[in-house]
Design an enzyme around this catalytic site. Sequence first.
Site: not given
Length: 198
Positions: A86, A116
């Site tokens: 969607n 990270h």
Amino acid sequence: MTNMTEKEKMLAGKAYKAFGEELMRERQHAKEVVFEYNALRPTEIEKRNTILRGFLGKMGKNFFIEPPFRCDYGYNILLGENFYSNYNFTVLDCNTVTIGDHVLIGPNVSIFTAGHPVHHELRKADHEFALPITIGNSVWIGGGSIINPGVTIGDHSIIGSGSVVTKDIPANVIAVGNPCKVLREITVEDKERFFEKY
């Protein structure tokens, strides 16, 4: 032994730097492709599909990705047969995202292979990492969910809306929440009902 390129490090799940020339160029190319895809008129379905067939790493014959769609590279996204997503499907595909057959993705779902380092000094040095994500066959991921690096979701499972998936989810379960946890198994009795209140 030769030194690995930043791209090779990225795809191997090692620490890498994303702002070198090669990876920057590939991300810029992906942005151009995605811009073209998202700018097409709603009726231009075949044009959209042609763009994706030449852009994504693999896809089945039948698929539908509602625009707008975003990704980093495109070539790391491997879609099975009968895929649907969607609006506002976002994939940070710095590593492989493998999605099985008959998968449904709700609106505003994000798949993040990229992460990270925990320590700030490594982040300041521009290091990051990317771990592959695998979504099995016949999985439904509810709207607003986030799938984090390195996660595998087993066949036939459902991820409830708004979930944040940080760990693997087994097959044949309903899992919800932040962090996402198994609520219950899916059973044969579920053929008799269409709706589950979390």
